[in-house]
Design a protein around this motif. Structure first.
Motif, PDB file in Angstrom:
ATOM      1  N   TYR A  41       0.857  -1.174   0.000  1.00  0.00           N
ATOM      2  CA  TYR A  41       0.000   0.000   0.000  1.00  0.00           C
ATOM      3  C   TYR A  41       0.902   1.235   0.000  1.00  0.00           C
ATOM      4  O   TYR A  41       2.088   1.154   0.302  1.00  0.00           O
ATOM      5  CB  TYR A  41      -0.886   0.032   1.249  1.00  0.00           C
ATOM      6  CG  TYR A  41      -2.001  -0.980   1.266  1.00  0.00           C
ATOM      7  CD1 TYR A  41      -1.751  -2.335   1.485  1.00  0.00           C
ATOM      8  CD2 TYR A  41      -3.331  -0.590   1.070  1.00  0.00           C
ATOM      9  CE1 TYR A  41      -2.778  -3.266   1.503  1.00  0.00           C
ATOM     10  CE2 TYR A  41      -4.363  -1.504   1.086  1.00  0.00           C
ATOM     11  CZ  TYR A  41      -4.075  -2.842   1.313  1.00  0.00           C
ATOM     12  OH  TYR A  41      -5.104  -3.756   1.333  1.00  0.00           O
ATOM     13  N   ARG A  42       0.295   2.380  -0.309  1.00  0.00           N
ATOM     14  CA  ARG A  42       1.036   3.624  -0.190  1.00  0.00           C
ATOM     15  C   ARG A  42       0.116   4.741   0.288  1.00  0.00           C
ATOM     16  O   ARG A  42      -1.094   4.684   0.102  1.00  0.00           O
ATOM     17  CB  ARG A  42       1.694   4.012  -1.519  1.00  0.00           C
ATOM     18  CG  ARG A  42       0.738   4.383  -2.619  1.00  0.00           C
ATOM     19  CD  ARG A  42       1.500   4.604  -3.930  1.00  0.00           C
ATOM     20  NE  ARG A  42       0.610   4.971  -5.024  1.00  0.00           N
ATOM     21  CZ  ARG A  42       1.008   5.083  -6.298  1.00  0.00           C
ATOM     22  NH1 ARG A  42       2.276   4.848  -6.621  1.00  0.00           N
ATOM     23  NH2 ARG A  42       0.136   5.436  -7.228  1.00  0.00           N
TER      24      ARG A  42
ATOM     25  N   GLU B 297      -3.731   3.675  -0.033  1.00  0.00           N
ATOM     26  CA  GLU B 297      -4.325   2.987  -1.168  1.00  0.00           C
ATOM     27  C   GLU B 297      -3.529   1.732  -1.511  1.00  0.00           C
ATOM     28  O   GLU B 297      -2.308   1.671  -1.305  1.00  0.00           O
ATOM     29  CB  GLU B 297      -4.367   3.905  -2.393  1.00  0.00           C
ATOM     30  CG  GLU B 297      -3.012   4.350  -2.904  1.00  0.00           C
ATOM     31  CD  GLU B 297      -3.103   5.154  -4.197  1.00  0.00           C
ATOM     32  OE1 GLU B 297      -4.205   5.371  -4.705  1.00  0.00           O
ATOM     33  OE2 GLU B 297      -2.022   5.554  -4.696  1.00  0.00           O
ATOM     34  N   LEU B 298      -4.245   0.745  -2.051  1.00  0.00           N
ATOM     35  CA  LEU B 298      -3.610  -0.491  -2.475  1.00  0.00           C
ATOM     36  C   LEU B 298      -2.807  -0.250  -3.746  1.00  0.00           C
ATOM     37  O   LEU B 298      -3.309   0.339  -4.700  1.00  0.00           O
ATOM     38  CB  LEU B 298      -4.658  -1.572  -2.728  1.00  0.00           C
ATOM     39  CG  LEU B 298      -4.136  -2.897  -3.267  1.00  0.00           C
ATOM     40  CD1 LEU B 298      -3.293  -3.605  -2.221  1.00  0.00           C
ATOM     41  CD2 LEU B 298      -5.288  -3.787  -3.717  1.00  0.00           C
ATOM     42  N   VAL B 299      -1.568  -0.711  -3.748  1.00  0.00           N
ATOM     43  CA  VAL B 299      -0.715  -0.618  -4.935  1.00  0.00           C
ATOM     44  C   VAL B 299      -0.703  -1.954  -5.668  1.00  0.00           C
ATOM     45  O   VAL B 299      -0.923  -2.008  -6.874  1.00  0.00           O
ATOM     46  CB  VAL B 299       0.725  -0.232  -4.540  1.00  0.00           C
ATOM     47  CG1 VAL B 299       1.630  -0.244  -5.758  1.00  0.00           C
ATOM     48  CG2 VAL B 299       0.748   1.128  -3.852  1.00  0.00           C
TER      49      VAL B 299
ATOM     50  N   ASP C  76       4.198   9.013  -7.782  1.00  0.00           N
ATOM     51  CA  ASP C  76       4.413   7.783  -7.010  1.00  0.00           C
ATOM     52  C   ASP C  76       5.019   8.082  -5.636  1.00  0.00           C
ATOM     53  O   ASP C  76       5.162   7.177  -4.813  1.00  0.00           O
ATOM     54  CB  ASP C  76       5.359   6.836  -7.760  1.00  0.00           C
ATOM     55  CG  ASP C  76       4.762   6.314  -9.045  1.00  0.00           C
ATOM     56  OD1 ASP C  76       5.485   6.255 -10.060  1.00  0.00           O
ATOM     57  OD2 ASP C  76       3.561   5.958  -9.050  1.00  0.00           O
ATOM     58  N   THR C  77       5.369   9.335  -5.392  1.00  0.00           N
ATOM     59  CA  THR C  77       5.938   9.721  -4.104  1.00  0.00           C
ATOM     60  C   THR C  77       4.949   9.462  -2.982  1.00  0.00           C
ATOM     61  O   THR C  77       3.801   9.915  -3.024  1.00  0.00           O
ATOM     62  CB  THR C  77       6.329  11.212  -4.116  1.00  0.00           C
ATOM     63  OG1 THR C  77       7.371  11.405  -5.076  1.00  0.00           O
ATOM     64  CG2 THR C  77       6.803  11.658  -2.743  1.00  0.00           C
ATOM     65  N   ALA C  78       5.395   8.693  -1.993  1.00  0.00           N
ATOM     66  CA  ALA C  78       4.522   8.308  -0.876  1.00  0.00           C
ATOM     67  C   ALA C  78       5.324   7.476   0.119  1.00  0.00           C
ATOM     68  O   ALA C  78       6.464   7.078  -0.164  1.00  0.00           O
ATOM     69  CB  ALA C  78       3.333   7.490  -1.377  1.00  0.00           C
ATOM     70  N   VAL C  79       4.708   7.208   1.248  1.00  0.00           N
ATOM     71  CA  VAL C  79       5.226   6.187   2.153  1.00  0.00           C
ATOM     72  C   VAL C  79       4.589   4.865   1.738  1.00  0.00           C
ATOM     73  O   VAL C  79       3.360   4.774   1.615  1.00  0.00           O
ATOM     74  CB  VAL C  79       4.916   6.493   3.625  1.00  0.00           C
ATOM     75  CG1 VAL C  79       5.429   5.374   4.519  1.00  0.00           C
ATOM     76  CG2 VAL C  79       5.526   7.828   4.035  1.00  0.00           C
ATOM     77  N   TYR C  80       5.426   3.872   1.507  1.00  0.00           N
ATOM     78  CA  TYR C  80       4.953   2.566   1.069  1.00  0.00           C
ATOM     79  C   TYR C  80       4.959   1.603   2.253  1.00  0.00           C
ATOM     80  O   TYR C  80       5.951   1.496   2.983  1.00  0.00           O
ATOM     81  CB  TYR C  80       5.840   2.032  -0.059  1.00  0.00           C
ATOM     82  CG  TYR C  80       5.562   2.696  -1.377  1.00  0.00           C
ATOM     83  CD1 TYR C  80       5.885   4.033  -1.591  1.00  0.00           C
ATOM     84  CD2 TYR C  80       4.932   2.011  -2.411  1.00  0.00           C
ATOM     85  CE1 TYR C  80       5.606   4.669  -2.780  1.00  0.00           C
ATOM     86  CE2 TYR C  80       4.657   2.628  -3.624  1.00  0.00           C
ATOM     87  CZ  TYR C  80       4.991   3.951  -3.799  1.00  0.00           C
ATOM     88  OH  TYR C  80       4.705   4.576  -4.988  1.00  0.00           O
ATOM     89  N   TYR C  81       3.833   0.897   2.412  1.00  0.00           N
ATOM     90  CA  TYR C  81       3.647  -0.020   3.527  1.00  0.00           C
ATOM     91  C   TYR C  81       3.430  -1.438   3.016  1.00  0.00           C
ATOM     92  O   TYR C  81       2.662  -1.666   2.087  1.00  0.00           O
ATOM     93  CB  TYR C  81       2.429   0.378   4.356  1.00  0.00           C
ATOM     94  CG  TYR C  81       2.544   1.715   5.039  1.00  0.00           C
ATOM     95  CD1 TYR C  81       2.075   2.874   4.427  1.00  0.00           C
ATOM     96  CD2 TYR C  81       3.100   1.821   6.308  1.00  0.00           C
ATOM     97  CE1 TYR C  81       2.167   4.106   5.052  1.00  0.00           C
ATOM     98  CE2 TYR C  81       3.190   3.057   6.948  1.00  0.00           C
ATOM     99  CZ  TYR C  81       2.732   4.186   6.307  1.00  0.00           C
ATOM    100  OH  TYR C  81       2.818   5.406   6.931  1.00  0.00           O
ATOM    101  N   CYS C  82       4.067  -2.367   3.679  1.00  0.00           N
ATOM    102  CA  CYS C  82       3.858  -3.783   3.414  1.00  0.00           C
ATOM    103  C   CYS C  82       2.731  -4.293   4.312  1.00  0.00           C
ATOM    104  O   CYS C  82       2.603  -3.860   5.471  1.00  0.00           O
ATOM    105  CB  CYS C  82       5.157  -4.515   3.733  1.00  0.00           C
ATOM    106  SG  CYS C  82       5.065  -6.296   3.728  1.00  0.00           S
ATOM    107  N   ASN C  83       1.927  -5.187   3.777  1.00  0.00           N
ATOM    108  CA  ASN C  83       0.841  -5.802   4.538  1.00  0.00           C
ATOM    109  C   ASN C  83       0.836  -7.301   4.279  1.00  0.00           C
ATOM    110  O   ASN C  83       1.079  -7.731   3.146  1.00  0.00           O
ATOM    111  CB  ASN C  83      -0.492  -5.189   4.115  1.00  0.00           C
ATOM    112  CG  ASN C  83      -1.675  -5.864   4.773  1.00  0.00           C
ATOM    113  OD1 ASN C  83      -2.193  -6.864   4.271  1.00  0.00           O
ATOM    114  ND2 ASN C  83      -2.099  -5.333   5.896  1.00  0.00           N
ATOM    115  N   ALA C  84       0.575  -8.081   5.307  1.00  0.00           N
ATOM    116  CA  ALA C  84       0.538  -9.534   5.126  1.00  0.00           C
ATOM    117  C   ALA C  84      -0.500 -10.143   6.047  1.00  0.00           C
ATOM    118  O   ALA C  84      -0.658  -9.717   7.198  1.00  0.00           O
ATOM    119  CB  ALA C  84       1.898 -10.136   5.407  1.00  0.00           C
ATOM    120  N   ASN C  85      -1.197 -11.131   5.527  1.00  0.00           N
ATOM    121  CA  ASN C  85      -2.114 -11.928   6.349  1.00  0.00           C
ATOM    122  C   ASN C  85      -1.356 -13.168   6.790  1.00  0.00           C
ATOM    123  O   ASN C  85      -0.961 -13.984   5.958  1.00  0.00           O
ATOM    124  CB  ASN C  85      -3.362 -12.298   5.556  1.00  0.00           C
ATOM    125  CG  ASN C  85      -4.360 -13.047   6.407  1.00  0.00           C
ATOM    126  OD1 ASN C  85      -4.351 -14.272   6.460  1.00  0.00           O
ATOM    127  ND2 ASN C  85      -5.203 -12.306   7.092  1.00  0.00           N
TER     128      ASN C  85
END
Length: 120
Positions: A37-38, A46-48, A89-98
């Motif tokens: 996400y970012r 938002e989902l990337v 595309d500049t943003a903070v990018y976050y990883c997500n995992a189930n």
């Protein structure tokens, strides 16, 4: 405890490339879907891109053809290869995992975020 650790962000000129990594560690029985996400300043997260455990992928329209999500199940790691980067595309990018823990319980986990800045 489960931890997601991201790496690979930074500053790049428009048209350049970056590769983000996110490794999951800790009390892990199985990693299901993983995603990136970012969130840009003033915007909602938002989902990337999204990748299922079997490898099926989904992309936001804004990154189709430029970004590629992949995973290494042996390392519990997800990657995001970003090419032809744009200032938007500049943003903070976050990883997500189930992630399913050994207790059998599943939860969604987030990384701490990594800054991606694209200069024009």
């Amino acid at each position: 405890q489960v931890q997601l650790v991201e790496s690979g962000g930074g500053l790049v000129q428009a048209g350049g490339s970056l590769r983000l990594s996110c490794a999951a560690s800790g009390n892990i029985f199985r990693v299901n879907a993983m995603a990136w996400y970012r969130q840009a300043p003033g915007n909602q997260r938002e989902l990337v891109a999204h990748i299922a455990s079997a490898g099926g992928t989904i992309y936001a329209d804004s990154v189709k053809g430029r970004f590629t999500i992949s995973r290494d199940n042996a390392k519990n790691t997800v990657y995001l290869q970003m090419n032809s980067l744009k200032p938007e595309d500049t943003a903070v990018y976050y990883c997500n995992a189930n992630i399913v823990r050994f207790s059998g319980l599943a939860n969604n986990y987030w990384g701490q975020g990594t800054q991606v800045t694209v200069s024009s």
